[in-house]
Design an enzyme around this catalytic site. Structure first.
Site, PDB file in Angstrom:
ATOM      1  N   HIS A 295      -9.606  -2.331 -13.401  1.00 21.11           N
ATOM      2  CA  HIS A 295      -9.608  -0.898 -13.712  1.00 21.11           C
ATOM      3  C   HIS A 295     -10.974  -0.416 -14.210  1.00 21.11           C
ATOM      4  O   HIS A 295     -11.275   0.777 -14.157  1.00 21.11           O
ATOM      5  CB  HIS A 295      -8.588  -0.577 -14.808  1.00 21.11           C
ATOM      6  CG  HIS A 295      -7.179  -0.406 -14.313  1.00 21.11           C
ATOM      7  ND1 HIS A 295      -6.499  -1.412 -13.681  1.00 21.11           N
ATOM      8  CD2 HIS A 295      -6.329   0.652 -14.361  1.00 21.11           C
ATOM      9  CE1 HIS A 295      -5.284  -0.976 -13.377  1.00 21.11           C
ATOM     10  NE2 HIS A 295      -5.160   0.263 -13.771  1.00 21.11           N
TER      11      HIS A 295
ATOM     12  N   GLU B  97      -5.835   5.125 -16.154  1.00 19.93           N
ATOM     13  CA  GLU B  97      -4.720   5.666 -15.377  1.00 19.93           C
ATOM     14  C   GLU B  97      -4.410   7.113 -15.783  1.00 19.93           C
ATOM     15  O   GLU B  97      -3.908   7.897 -14.977  1.00 19.93           O
ATOM     16  CB  GLU B  97      -3.498   4.763 -15.508  1.00 19.93           C
ATOM     17  CG  GLU B  97      -3.814   3.397 -14.902  1.00 19.93           C
ATOM     18  CD  GLU B  97      -2.610   2.537 -14.573  1.00 19.93           C
ATOM     19  OE1 GLU B  97      -1.509   2.830 -15.057  1.00 19.93           O
ATOM     20  OE2 GLU B  97      -2.801   1.565 -13.828  1.00 19.93           O
TER      21      GLU B  97
ATOM     22  N   ASP C 287      -2.831  -7.846  -6.268  1.00 23.94           N
ATOM     23  CA  ASP C 287      -2.991  -7.477  -7.681  1.00 23.94           C
ATOM     24  C   ASP C 287      -1.607  -7.194  -8.242  1.00 23.94           C
ATOM     25  O   ASP C 287      -0.657  -6.981  -7.493  1.00 23.94           O
ATOM     26  CB  ASP C 287      -3.870  -6.216  -7.774  1.00 23.94           C
ATOM     27  CG  ASP C 287      -4.070  -5.752  -9.205  1.00 23.94           C
ATOM     28  OD1 ASP C 287      -4.146  -6.615 -10.104  1.00 23.94           O
ATOM     29  OD2 ASP C 287      -4.139  -4.533  -9.433  1.00 23.94           O
ATOM     30  N   SER C 288      -1.520  -7.137  -9.559  1.00 22.85           N
ATOM     31  CA  SER C 288      -0.259  -6.772 -10.199  1.00 22.85           C
ATOM     32  C   SER C 288       0.069  -5.292  -9.959  1.00 22.85           C
ATOM     33  O   SER C 288       1.218  -4.900 -10.078  1.00 22.85           O
ATOM     34  CB  SER C 288      -0.347  -7.034 -11.696  1.00 22.85           C
ATOM     35  OG  SER C 288      -1.473  -6.380 -12.234  1.00 22.85           O
TER      36      SER C 288
ATOM     37  N   CYS D 142     -11.792  -6.621 -15.722  1.00 21.78           N
ATOM     38  CA  CYS D 142     -10.507  -6.018 -15.347  1.00 21.78           C
ATOM     39  C   CYS D 142     -10.805  -5.042 -14.216  1.00 21.78           C
ATOM     40  O   CYS D 142     -11.785  -4.303 -14.275  1.00 21.78           O
ATOM     41  CB  CYS D 142      -9.895  -5.284 -16.539  1.00 21.78           C
ATOM     42  SG  CYS D 142      -8.439  -4.303 -16.104  1.00 21.78           S
TER      43      CYS D 142
ATOM     44  N   CYS E  53      -6.874  -9.621  -9.332  1.00 24.07           N
ATOM     45  CA  CYS E  53      -6.244  -9.338 -10.616  1.00 24.07           C
ATOM     46  C   CYS E  53      -6.747 -10.382 -11.590  1.00 24.07           C
ATOM     47  O   CYS E  53      -6.587 -11.583 -11.348  1.00 24.07           O
ATOM     48  CB  CYS E  53      -4.731  -9.448 -10.465  1.00 24.07           C
ATOM     49  SG  CYS E  53      -3.824  -9.413 -12.020  1.00 24.07           S
TER      50      CYS E  53
ATOM     51  N   TYR F  42       0.855  -7.115 -15.604  1.00 22.47           N
ATOM     52  CA  TYR F  42       1.060  -8.530 -15.893  1.00 22.47           C
ATOM     53  C   TYR F  42       0.378  -8.934 -17.210  1.00 22.47           C
ATOM     54  O   TYR F  42       0.733  -9.933 -17.802  1.00 22.47           O
ATOM     55  CB  TYR F  42       0.462  -9.403 -14.777  1.00 22.47           C
ATOM     56  CG  TYR F  42       1.246  -9.472 -13.493  1.00 22.47           C
ATOM     57  CD1 TYR F  42       2.297  -8.601 -13.223  1.00 22.47           C
ATOM     58  CD2 TYR F  42       0.933 -10.440 -12.539  1.00 22.47           C
ATOM     59  CE1 TYR F  42       3.004  -8.696 -12.031  1.00 22.47           C
ATOM     60  CE2 TYR F  42       1.643 -10.540 -11.354  1.00 22.47           C
ATOM     61  CZ  TYR F  42       2.674  -9.657 -11.098  1.00 22.47           C
ATOM     62  OH  TYR F  42       3.366  -9.760  -9.927  1.00 22.47           O
TER      63      TYR F  42
END
Lengths: 269, 269
Positions: free
Chosen positions: B190, B156, B14-15, B188, B77, B46
């Site tokens: 996340h 995050e 992943d990035s 995504c 990703c 990214y």
């Protein structure tokens, strides 16, 4: 006779495009200076990276700008200023102005009750650099810092006056306002775009310190002291180097710069 | 006799750290497989970079993982899957599973009215990769995509159930919900952390497709088909390589992974 350095450009750099707000303040304050801008857009943001990585990236950028024969360097990135400014000063022979020192200087001049708030990215806050900068000038001042990781993405989304942004700002400002500050430093180059909203939420009794404007003042004073201001009154030369040109770069960049973005070139470090 | 490949690790990349949600799904679905994770934390995110830059970075990561002798590659990703999956497949001899193809496959299996919503980063949405993936399997399906650049920073920040996040999600979901979708792909890595909030705001009539779970299913099927699943029932070996270890990495990483993060090493590409 003017110094042979006078016609050389000012080098401005940032991890991305935020430094364009500093560039804009420089263009307004010093309309005849040539400027070379460098934005490390392939590796932005720096605010979440480690000190060692930031130092290494900053060193590469400084080497690039010194090859462009700049007469003065502006660190237009709070994160780089916080963790790498001293190393950069030790490395180059030209004057180096950084956003944190400029902002801290201005905050100390402005505060009347010696209680200063600072909003910034997590890395800048954790570095404690604003508090150090303020205490070097006024040992009695108290500095209250608040990390605001969401404000950069909110600005880049263009939600400059959106309920989400207002709610986020209220949440972030609550603890610093509770400390009775009379001065609030915008410790990130993205934040000048939120100035109207921040001013409303902070209230009229609190003075906002925009580091971009503080930097432009300090650059003007330094050029004048050293006798290296550009005496020519011609149209200045502006060049922009970036490590990546992502989607919407032109649009977002022009929002930050307040004018069209020409002479943009992509380079690899 | 098991294939000599069987005991080799699965390579996941992943990035940044988002791919740890995919790793977590793999660990739950395939508890005896060894895993090597790579996160390009020095250059994350990214999602805001150009295609050429993303392709170049992805190629460096793939070369690194192939040197670790992985038996299968997982592109965990969405951005890399969207812009570089075909180039990666052409480059390596091992099977490559990517989050977008896995998510699209699952969405097509789940939808009953052929109206599928996708939420993702701007680059993933602009690549149109989910729509292509869905249409390759069901030409009649309609795909409605929404770029959600603020959700990654909100996750995050840890604001998983915060009024700001709820307001942001409402704003982003409004146009896709208006299209009458019955299936919503979390495009995504996340977003699985926002699943409870997304489920509430989407409403109970909409099925959420978690690409991390979809990937784990597809990896299990592929290992089984090729006869390269690990037959050993020992404690598996997990290794994590990153290009930077920033502040709070351990905390945030463990929130994504749902367990402690050991054997972490920083490398340069």
């Amino acid at each position: 006779m003017p110094s042979p350095l006078a016609s050389r450009p000012i080098g401005v750099f940032d991890s991305g495009i935020g430094g364009l707000t500093v560039t804009r303040a420089l263009m307004e304050r010093l309309p005849f200076e040539n400027i070379v801008y460098f934005g490390d857009t392939a590796r932005v943001p720096y605010g979440v990276k480690s000190t060692a990585t930031i130092e290494q990236f900053a060193q590469q950028i400084v080497d690039f700008l010194m090859q462009q024969e700049v007469k003065l360097l502006v660190i237009a990135c709070n994160t780089i200023s916080a963790v790498a400014a001293n190393k950069i000063r030790a490395r180059v022979s030209v004057p180096v102005i950084d956003v944190i020192e400029a902002g801290a200087r201005n905050a100390v001049a402005v505060t009347q009750n010696d209680a200063i708030g600072v909003i910034a990215t997590p890395t800048t806050v954790n570095s404690n650099a604003y508090a150090r900068g303020v205490h070097a000038l006024n040992a009695d001042a108290r500095v209250y810092s608040q990390a605001c990781p969401l404000l950069v993405p909110l600005v880049e989304e263009g939600w400059l006056d959106h309920p989400v942004t207002r709610l986020t700002v209220q949440e972030y400002l609550k603890p610093v306002l509770a400390e009775g500050i009379d001065t609030l430093v915008l410790g990130c180059t993205h934040y000048p775009l939120l100035k109207p909203l921040l001013a409303q939420e902070a209230g009229s009794s609190i003075k906002l310190v925009d580091s971009a404007v503080s930097v432009a003042e300090q650059v003007a004073a330094t050029l004048s002291e050293l006798g290296i201001a550009n005496p020519q009154r011609a149209e200045p030369d502006y060049r922009y180097y970036v490590t990546d040109i992502p989607l919407r770069f032109q649009t977002v960049g022009e929002r930050f710069l307040g004018r069209s973005l020409k002479h943009l070139e992509m380079v690899q470090l």
